[in-house]
Scaffold this motif. Structure first.
Motif, PDB file in Angstrom:
ATOM      1  N   ARG A 180       0.873  -1.128   0.212  1.00  0.00           N
ATOM      2  CA  ARG A 180       0.027  -0.029  -0.030  1.00  0.00           C
ATOM      3  C   ARG A 180       0.895   1.132   0.012  1.00  0.00           C
ATOM      4  NH1 ARG A 180      -2.421  -2.530   3.826  1.00  0.00           N
ATOM      5  NH2 ARG A 180      -3.951  -3.774   2.852  1.00  0.00           N
ATOM      6  N   ARG A 181       2.364   1.186   0.109  1.00  0.00           N
ATOM      7  CA  ARG A 181       3.107   2.312   0.227  1.00  0.00           C
ATOM      8  C   ARG A 181       3.665   2.486  -1.136  1.00  0.00           C
ATOM      9  NH1 ARG A 181       8.100   3.251   3.256  1.00  0.00           N
ATOM     10  NH2 ARG A 181       8.430   1.309   3.143  1.00  0.00           N
ATOM     11  N   PRO A 182       3.904   3.745  -1.469  1.00  0.00           N
ATOM     12  CA  PRO A 182       4.507   4.162  -2.616  1.00  0.00           C
ATOM     13  C   PRO A 182       6.046   3.612  -2.523  1.00  0.00           C
ATOM     14  CG  PRO A 182       3.811   6.001  -1.862  1.00  0.00           C
ATOM     15  CD  PRO A 182       3.448   4.806  -0.852  1.00  0.00           C
ATOM     16  N   GLN A 183       6.772   3.511  -3.958  1.00  0.00           N
ATOM     17  CA  GLN A 183       8.149   3.551  -3.753  1.00  0.00           C
ATOM     18  C   GLN A 183       8.841   2.041  -3.414  1.00  0.00           C
ATOM     19  OE1 GLN A 183       9.429   6.819  -1.812  1.00  0.00           O
ATOM     20  NE2 GLN A 183      11.106   7.131  -3.403  1.00  0.00           N
ATOM     21  N   THR A 184       7.631   1.034  -3.782  1.00  0.00           N
ATOM     22  CA  THR A 184       8.080  -0.386  -3.151  1.00  0.00           C
ATOM     23  C   THR A 184       8.999  -0.859  -4.226  1.00  0.00           C
ATOM     24  OG1 THR A 184       6.039  -0.556  -2.206  1.00  0.00           O
ATOM     25  CG2 THR A 184       7.106  -2.663  -2.675  1.00  0.00           C
ATOM     26  N   THR A 185       8.900  -0.640  -5.518  1.00  0.00           N
ATOM     27  CA  THR A 185       9.578  -1.206  -6.562  1.00  0.00           C
ATOM     28  C   THR A 185      10.844  -0.576  -6.703  1.00  0.00           C
ATOM     29  OG1 THR A 185       7.425  -2.021  -7.606  1.00  0.00           O
ATOM     30  CG2 THR A 185       9.301  -2.077  -9.035  1.00  0.00           C
ATOM     31  N   ARG A 186      11.910  -0.998  -6.815  1.00  0.00           N
ATOM     32  CA  ARG A 186      13.100  -0.295  -6.775  1.00  0.00           C
ATOM     33  C   ARG A 186      13.946  -0.804  -8.050  1.00  0.00           C
ATOM     34  NH1 ARG A 186      15.402  -0.050  -0.622  1.00  0.00           N
ATOM     35  NH2 ARG A 186      13.997   1.657   0.044  1.00  0.00           N
ATOM     36  N   HIS A 187      13.606  -1.866  -8.578  1.00  0.00           N
ATOM     37  CA  HIS A 187      14.367  -2.495  -9.745  1.00  0.00           C
ATOM     38  C   HIS A 187      13.577  -2.766 -10.799  1.00  0.00           C
ATOM     39  CE1 HIS A 187      17.661  -3.765  -7.441  1.00  0.00           C
ATOM     40  NE2 HIS A 187      16.905  -3.664  -6.579  1.00  0.00           N
ATOM     41  N   ARG A 188      14.076  -2.728 -12.194  1.00  0.00           N
ATOM     42  CA  ARG A 188      13.455  -2.951 -13.188  1.00  0.00           C
ATOM     43  C   ARG A 188      13.047  -4.580 -13.183  1.00  0.00           C
ATOM     44  NH1 ARG A 188      15.710  -2.078 -19.178  1.00  0.00           N
ATOM     45  NH2 ARG A 188      14.423  -3.562 -20.297  1.00  0.00           N
ATOM     46  N   ILE A 189      12.050  -4.934 -13.600  1.00  0.00           N
ATOM     47  CA  ILE A 189      11.955  -6.278 -13.516  1.00  0.00           C
ATOM     48  C   ILE A 189      11.020  -6.879 -14.623  1.00  0.00           C
ATOM     49  CG2 ILE A 189      10.555  -8.477 -12.128  1.00  0.00           C
ATOM     50  CD1 ILE A 189      10.940  -6.628  -9.781  1.00  0.00           C
ATOM     51  N   LEU A 190      11.394  -7.905 -15.291  1.00  0.00           N
ATOM     52  CA  LEU A 190      10.813  -8.503 -16.299  1.00  0.00           C
ATOM     53  C   LEU A 190       9.883  -9.665 -16.111  1.00  0.00           C
ATOM     54  CD1 LEU A 190      13.715  -8.954 -18.983  1.00  0.00           C
ATOM     55  CD2 LEU A 190      12.376  -6.900 -18.550  1.00  0.00           C
ATOM     56  N   GLY A 191       8.685  -9.416 -16.488  1.00  0.00           N
ATOM     57  CA  GLY A 191       7.795 -10.657 -16.324  1.00  0.00           C
ATOM     58  C   GLY A 191       7.374 -11.216 -17.767  1.00  0.00           C
ATOM     59  N   ILE A 192       7.449 -12.213 -18.099  1.00  0.00           N
ATOM     60  CA  ILE A 192       7.352 -12.610 -19.261  1.00  0.00           C
ATOM     61  C   ILE A 192       6.171 -13.627 -19.401  1.00  0.00           C
ATOM     62  CG2 ILE A 192       8.542 -14.164 -21.333  1.00  0.00           C
ATOM     63  CD1 ILE A 192      11.018 -13.827 -19.670  1.00  0.00           C
ATOM     64  N   LYS A 193       5.059 -13.211 -20.682  1.00  0.00           N
ATOM     65  CA  LYS A 193       4.034 -14.030 -20.866  1.00  0.00           C
ATOM     66  C   LYS A 193       3.756 -14.528 -21.871  1.00  0.00           C
ATOM     67  CE  LYS A 193      -0.462 -15.180 -20.006  1.00  0.00           C
ATOM     68  NZ  LYS A 193      -1.461 -14.173 -19.482  1.00  0.00           N
ATOM     69  N   THR A 194       3.992 -16.076 -22.193  1.00  0.00           N
ATOM     70  CA  THR A 194       3.977 -16.644 -23.715  1.00  0.00           C
ATOM     71  C   THR A 194       2.698 -17.249 -24.097  1.00  0.00           C
ATOM     72  OG1 THR A 194       6.227 -16.745 -23.475  1.00  0.00           O
ATOM     73  CG2 THR A 194       5.363 -17.985 -25.397  1.00  0.00           C
ATOM     74  N   THR A 195       2.091 -16.814 -24.917  1.00  0.00           N
ATOM     75  CA  THR A 195       0.905 -17.536 -25.406  1.00  0.00           C
ATOM     76  C   THR A 195       0.738 -17.919 -26.705  1.00  0.00           C
ATOM     77  OG1 THR A 195      -0.204 -15.701 -26.364  1.00  0.00           O
ATOM     78  CG2 THR A 195      -0.639 -16.092 -23.889  1.00  0.00           C
ATOM     79  N   GLU A 196      -0.073 -18.780 -27.285  1.00  0.00           N
ATOM     80  CA  GLU A 196       0.000 -19.157 -28.878  1.00  0.00           C
ATOM     81  C   GLU A 196       0.275 -17.709 -29.677  1.00  0.00           C
ATOM     82  OE1 GLU A 196      -3.374 -21.558 -29.865  1.00  0.00           O
ATOM     83  OE2 GLU A 196      -2.462 -22.976 -28.610  1.00  0.00           O
TER      84      GLU A 196
END
Ligand code: GDP
Ligand code: MG
Length: 292
Positions: free
Chosen positions: A33-49
């Protein structure tokens, strides 16, 4: 096939990490609930057809703030947009904020297709309230799509994903189809510990902690992890430890449960709290802790 990079930008706390986790279908980026939680660039990968979308979760964009951590985040937010194919601009309100003007200026410069994602529509009682905003948004910027969603409930994410697929360029996969993130498990372990601490100590510790994984030994049926929690002052150290160690114990237990789910093995987690004075002010100290 289609494939490419999709960056999530927007004010802190609008739900970017939640959206990423729900799009990819697994907990990758920590939320709070608090801002600034994310400090890193993170990749999430989603593969579909249809193709492969590689999501980049950027740190929040901020105004001019002096501290080194904020400079770091501003830099990452800008460099995170280089080379991406689509930008998702996430907002959680149906009115304009002066902050939005800054983002619009940035978007005009980069010339990448932008989808405006209006998140948290579950908390909007009267859905017609967003109509004037939709019309206005359309006039302000040539968006490639405007999609109201609820990241938390997974509502309308299908619409968003098909909009994304349409805009992605043709191309082969960048990552194997079963890969969901580029981050090593060691990094995810640090993020999980930091998430539990952030949730527990939101009020007491404003941004002044960092987690470093000192040891990550994977054995046959057990993973041994030692994590160092860095704080700036002795008083913060005793807050993190808690009365008779109660805070650290609870944090360790919650983190261990999540880690066991993530790694599919029993986890032995040891937490240590250490004081590093003024670390968030010093670029050099940031580098030592891996924030490059
Ligand atoms: P970020 O800073 O933009 O990455 O935001 P987070 O993903 O960390 O989310 C911030 C807060 O908003 C968390 O408490 C989320 O649970 C909450 N949130 C995110 N998406 C939604 C949503 O669709 N509806 C509601 N009601 N809350 C949401
Ligand atoms: Mg986030």
């Amino acid at each position: 096939m289609k494939s490419g990079y999709v960056a999530l930008i927007g004010r802190p706390n609008v739900g970017k990490s939640t959206l990423l986790n729900h799009l990819v279908g697994q907990k990758i980026s920590i939320t709070s609930r608090r801002p600034q939680t994310t400090r890193h660039r993170i990749l999430g990968i989603k593969t579909t057809e249809a193709g492969q979308a590689i999501y980049v979760d950027t740190p929040g964009l901020h105004g001019n703030q002096k501290r080194a951590m904020n400079r770091y985040m501003n830099r990452t937010a800008k460099t995170a947009l280089v080379g991406v194919d689509i930008v998702l601009w996430v907002t959680d309100r149906v009115t304009w904020h002066h902050y939005d003007e800054i983002i619009l200026q940035l978007l005009e410069k980069i010339q990448i297709p932008v989808i405006l994602v209006i998140n948290k529509i579950d908390s909007l009682q009267d859905k017609t309230a967003m109509l004037p905003f939709l019309k206005d948004a359309d006039q302000r910027f040539p968006f490639s799509g405007i999609v109201p969603v609820s990241a938390l409930l997974g509502d309308k994410l299908d619409d968003l994903e098909s909009n994304i697929m349409e805009l992605l360029p043709d191309g082969g996969m960048f990552y194997p189809e079963d890969q969901i993130t580029d981050k090593p498990e060691r990094f995810l372990a640090a993020e999980i510990v930091r998430e539990k601490l952030t949730r527990r100590l939101a009020k007491e510790l404003p941004y002044q902690m960092s987690v470093e994984i000192e040891r990550f030994d994977e054995e046959k049926s057990l993973v041994k992890i030692n994590a160092l929690i860095w704080v700036e002052r002795d008083t913060q150290k005793s807050i993190v430890i808690g009365k008779k160690g109660c805070v650290l114990k609870a944090v360790g237990q919650q983190a261990r449960e999540d880690l066991e789910g993530l790694l599919g093995k029993k986890v032995y987690l040891e937490l240590w709290v250490k004081v590093k004075k003024g670390w968030s002010d010093s670029e050099k100290a940031l580098k030592n802790l891996g924030y490059e």
